[in-house]
Design a protein around this motif. Structure first.
Motif, PDB file in Angstrom:
ATOM      1  N   ALA A 121      -0.948  -6.253  11.884  1.00 37.44           N
ATOM      2  CA  ALA A 121      -0.859  -6.752  13.255  1.00 37.44           C
ATOM      3  C   ALA A 121       0.499  -6.437  13.863  1.00 37.44           C
ATOM      4  O   ALA A 121       0.599  -6.010  15.030  1.00 37.44           O
ATOM      5  N   LEU A 122       1.572  -6.634  13.101  1.00 33.01           N
ATOM      6  CA  LEU A 122       2.917  -6.358  13.608  1.00 33.01           C
ATOM      7  C   LEU A 122       3.107  -4.861  13.852  1.00 33.01           C
ATOM      8  O   LEU A 122       3.612  -4.451  14.904  1.00 33.01           O
ATOM      9  N   LEU A 123       2.705  -4.063  12.882  1.00 34.89           N
ATOM     10  CA  LEU A 123       2.866  -2.617  13.022  1.00 34.89           C
ATOM     11  C   LEU A 123       2.026  -2.085  14.182  1.00 34.89           C
ATOM     12  O   LEU A 123       2.480  -1.239  14.955  1.00 34.89           O
ATOM     13  N   GLY A 124       0.796  -2.601  14.299  1.00 37.65           N
ATOM     14  CA  GLY A 124      -0.067  -2.145  15.377  1.00 37.65           C
ATOM     15  C   GLY A 124       0.468  -2.483  16.751  1.00 37.65           C
ATOM     16  O   GLY A 124       0.135  -1.811  17.734  1.00 37.65           O
ATOM     17  N   ARG A 125       1.306  -3.521  16.820  1.00 37.56           N
ATOM     18  CA  ARG A 125       1.949  -3.898  18.088  1.00 37.56           C
ATOM     19  C   ARG A 125       3.315  -3.225  18.241  1.00 37.56           C
ATOM     20  O   ARG A 125       4.074  -3.548  19.151  1.00 37.56           O
ATOM     21  N   SER A 126       3.631  -2.322  17.324  1.00 28.32           N
ATOM     22  CA  SER A 126       4.909  -1.599  17.335  1.00 28.32           C
ATOM     23  C   SER A 126       6.104  -2.524  17.159  1.00 28.32           C
ATOM     24  O   SER A 126       7.191  -2.274  17.686  1.00 28.32           O
ATOM     25  N   ASP A 127       5.897  -3.588  16.402  1.00 31.25           N
ATOM     26  CA  ASP A 127       6.981  -4.523  16.091  1.00 31.25           C
ATOM     27  C   ASP A 127       7.720  -4.013  14.852  1.00 31.25           C
ATOM     28  O   ASP A 127       7.137  -3.958  13.765  1.00 31.25           O
ATOM     29  N   PRO A 128       8.982  -3.630  14.977  1.00 34.81           N
ATOM     30  CA  PRO A 128       9.724  -3.091  13.827  1.00 34.81           C
ATOM     31  C   PRO A 128       9.798  -4.052  12.645  1.00 34.81           C
ATOM     32  O   PRO A 128      10.038  -3.617  11.517  1.00 34.81           O
ATOM     33  N   ASP A 129       9.612  -5.359  12.883  1.00 33.75           N
ATOM     34  CA  ASP A 129       9.638  -6.303  11.773  1.00 33.75           C
ATOM     35  C   ASP A 129       8.558  -5.972  10.736  1.00 33.75           C
ATOM     36  O   ASP A 129       8.706  -6.281   9.549  1.00 33.75           O
ATOM     37  N   GLY A 130       7.496  -5.339  11.174  1.00 32.79           N
ATOM     38  CA  GLY A 130       6.438  -4.968  10.235  1.00 32.79           C
ATOM     39  C   GLY A 130       6.875  -3.921   9.245  1.00 32.79           C
ATOM     40  O   GLY A 130       6.366  -3.871   8.112  1.00 32.79           O
ATOM     41  N   LEU A 131       7.835  -3.093   9.627  1.00 34.83           N
ATOM     42  CA  LEU A 131       8.301  -2.034   8.732  1.00 34.83           C
ATOM     43  C   LEU A 131       8.948  -2.600   7.475  1.00 34.83           C
ATOM     44  O   LEU A 131       8.847  -2.017   6.393  1.00 34.83           O
ATOM     45  N   HIS A 132       9.609  -3.751   7.614  1.00 32.71           N
ATOM     46  CA  HIS A 132      10.308  -4.344   6.470  1.00 32.71           C
ATOM     47  C   HIS A 132       9.334  -4.955   5.458  1.00 32.71           C
ATOM     48  O   HIS A 132       9.744  -5.297   4.342  1.00 32.71           O
ATOM     49  N   LEU A 133       8.084  -5.085   5.844  1.00 32.59           N
ATOM     50  CA  LEU A 133       7.100  -5.701   4.950  1.00 32.59           C
ATOM     51  C   LEU A 133       6.405  -4.673   4.056  1.00 32.59           C
ATOM     52  O   LEU A 133       5.786  -5.046   3.055  1.00 32.59           O
ATOM     53  N   ILE A 134       6.493  -3.401   4.409  1.00 27.24           N
ATOM     54  CA  ILE A 134       5.688  -2.383   3.729  1.00 27.24           C
ATOM     55  C   ILE A 134       6.038  -2.260   2.251  1.00 27.24           C
ATOM     56  O   ILE A 134       5.176  -2.425   1.374  1.00 27.24           O
ATOM     57  N   ASP A 135       7.287  -1.964   1.937  1.00 18.87           N
ATOM     58  CA  ASP A 135       7.659  -1.724   0.540  1.00 18.87           C
ATOM     59  C   ASP A 135       7.480  -2.965  -0.336  1.00 18.87           C
ATOM     60  O   ASP A 135       6.912  -2.867  -1.439  1.00 18.87           O
ATOM     61  N   PRO A 136       7.930  -4.156   0.104  1.00 18.92           N
ATOM     62  CA  PRO A 136       7.709  -5.336  -0.734  1.00 18.92           C
ATOM     63  C   PRO A 136       6.233  -5.620  -0.987  1.00 18.92           C
ATOM     64  O   PRO A 136       5.844  -6.000  -2.105  1.00 18.92           O
ATOM     65  N   LEU A 137       5.390  -5.429   0.025  1.00 19.74           N
ATOM     66  CA  LEU A 137       3.964  -5.670  -0.156  1.00 19.74           C
ATOM     67  C   LEU A 137       3.352  -4.674  -1.124  1.00 19.74           C
ATOM     68  O   LEU A 137       2.533  -5.041  -1.987  1.00 19.74           O
ATOM     69  N   MET A 138       3.725  -3.426  -0.994  1.00 20.51           N
ATOM     70  CA  MET A 138       3.185  -2.410  -1.903  1.00 20.51           C
ATOM     71  C   MET A 138       3.609  -2.675  -3.341  1.00 20.51           C
ATOM     72  O   MET A 138       2.826  -2.500  -4.283  1.00 20.51           O
ATOM     73  N   GLU A 139       4.832  -3.117  -3.515  1.00 22.06           N
ATOM     74  CA  GLU A 139       5.302  -3.440  -4.863  1.00 22.06           C
ATOM     75  C   GLU A 139       4.550  -4.633  -5.430  1.00 22.06           C
ATOM     76  O   GLU A 139       4.073  -4.611  -6.575  1.00 22.06           O
ATOM     77  N   GLU A 140       4.440  -5.694  -4.639  1.00 23.28           N
ATOM     78  CA  GLU A 140       3.767  -6.896  -5.130  1.00 23.28           C
ATOM     79  C   GLU A 140       2.289  -6.640  -5.390  1.00 23.28           C
ATOM     80  O   GLU A 140       1.708  -7.177  -6.338  1.00 23.28           O
ATOM     81  N   ALA A 141       1.670  -5.816  -4.549  1.00 22.03           N
ATOM     82  CA  ALA A 141       0.245  -5.537  -4.690  1.00 22.03           C
ATOM     83  C   ALA A 141      -0.039  -4.440  -5.708  1.00 22.03           C
ATOM     84  O   ALA A 141      -1.195  -4.091  -5.915  1.00 22.03           O
ATOM     85  N   ALA A 142       0.998  -3.926  -6.343  1.00 25.57           N
ATOM     86  CA  ALA A 142       0.853  -2.842  -7.329  1.00 25.57           C
ATOM     87  C   ALA A 142       0.087  -1.664  -6.716  1.00 25.57           C
ATOM     88  O   ALA A 142      -0.794  -1.076  -7.346  1.00 25.57           O
ATOM     89  N   ASP A 143       0.437  -1.334  -5.475  1.00 30.81           N
ATOM     90  CA  ASP A 143      -0.152  -0.204  -4.767  1.00 30.81           C
ATOM     91  C   ASP A 143      -1.668  -0.325  -4.614  1.00 30.81           C
ATOM     92  O   ASP A 143      -2.387   0.671  -4.647  1.00 30.81           O
ATOM     93  N   HIS A 144      -2.150  -1.548  -4.426  1.00 28.20           N
ATOM     94  CA  HIS A 144      -3.595  -1.730  -4.277  1.00 28.20           C
ATOM     95  C   HIS A 144      -4.084  -0.961  -3.042  1.00 28.20           C
ATOM     96  O   HIS A 144      -3.482  -1.049  -1.970  1.00 28.20           O
TER      97      HIS A 144
END
Length: 297
Positions: free
Chosen positions: A180-203
């Motif tokens: 939702a954040l990225l789709g609205r072009s909110d840069p705050d969404g960019l900071h969530l990508i790497d931590p989420l991918m790590e926690e989700a084990a690249d699901h």
């Protein structure tokens, strides 16, 4: 799902037969879509199937088969309140967040194509839920996916704002927030990508939600480069993925790497599975046209 009472001897025989039929179903190749659907429907017509599936759901050799049968059952009821049926199966099978992400993503997409969007059957209040139960997680996954597939980023962001916290949510739910954040072009969404991918084990379902948001947004810093970087991660390196290749082609077009973009969209067309949603093929054709137009300008 209604059970019919049988005498003990008949029940024992039937239980063995149904267990054998379920084991045979589990051996069907994943590519045999029609055979699996027909076999699932035969099993679902059996009496007292609940007991067999409830047991088989927690045995490694048959768990995936039970999840698949559940998906067929829910999909066969898109003409009614199918989200309630999905909740029933979630309580029966008790899926992990990864299993729920896969099941709900497939169901929400197919239901939308069948004009039975999750947004018709669920409300934001139901999706928010007061207690962290399997049912509330299922509703959040389904409702969030309904908003995501309709590109309703503002409504999806507002949903998580209303909830007020995300740290206690599973990674897939939080990837919907990031979308939702990225789709609205909110840069705050960019900071969530790497931590989420790590926690989700690249699901892969988390990866696709993030990739979708990156693709949909506009004017995000280094957007096409970030798309390509995400596509270099494991979920997208194990084999051709038509949707991922479509996003790759769009990123390469924006970087004016037109020959690579055309190669990616050609790969996407080849990778599209038989029977895929025609709208996806339409998206690929339009992207190819955009690449050719941009190359000539």
């Amino acid at each position: 799902m209604t059970d019919t009472l049988l005498d003990p001897a008949t029940c024992a025989t039937w239980f063995d037969d149904a267990t054998a039929a379920l084991a045979a179903y589990a051996r069907l190749p994943s590519t045999a879509a029609w055979a699996r659907r027909a076999a699932a429907r035969r099993l679902l017509r059996s009496p007292n199937l609940h007991a067999v599936l409830e047991r088989a759901a927690f045995l490694a050799p048959t768990r995936e088969a039970v999840l698949d049968i559940a998906a067929h059952d829910v999909a066969d009821h898109f003409d009614g309140p199918w989200t309630e049926r999905a909740e029933y199966w979630a309580e029966l099978i008790r899926p992990s967040w990864q299993e729920s992400a896969h099941l709900c993503a497939e169901l929400a997409w197919k239901a939308r194509s069948a004009s039975s969007s999750t947004l018709v059957h669920l409300t934001a209040d139901q999706a928010l839920g007061d207690e962290p139960t399997l049912t509330s997680r299922t509703r959040l996954h389904l409702y969030g996916l309904g908003l995501r597939y309709d590109f309703r980023c503002a409504a999806l962001a507002d949903l998580f704002t209303r909830r007020g916290r995300t740290a206690d949510l599973d990674p897939f739910s939080r990837s919907l927030h990031a979308f939702a954040l990225l789709g609205r072009s909110d840069p705050d969404g960019l900071h969530l990508i790497d931590p989420l991918m790590e926690e989700a084990a690249d699901h892969p379902k988390v990866a696709h939600a993030l990739l979708h948001g990156l693709w949909l947004g506009h004017d995000l810093p280094e957007q096409p480069h970030r798309i390509l970087a995400l596509l270099d991660r494991p979920p997208f390196t194990h084999g051709p993925d038509a949707v991922a290749l479509f996003r790759k082609a769009a990123a390469l077009r924006r970087l004016r790497r037109f020959e690579e973009a055309l190669a990616a969209i050609s790969q996407a067309m080849e990778a599209l599975p038989p029977g895929a949603d025609p709208s996806v093929h339409g998206d690929l054709v339009r992207e190819r046209a955009l690449i050719l137009i941009a190359r000539e300008t």
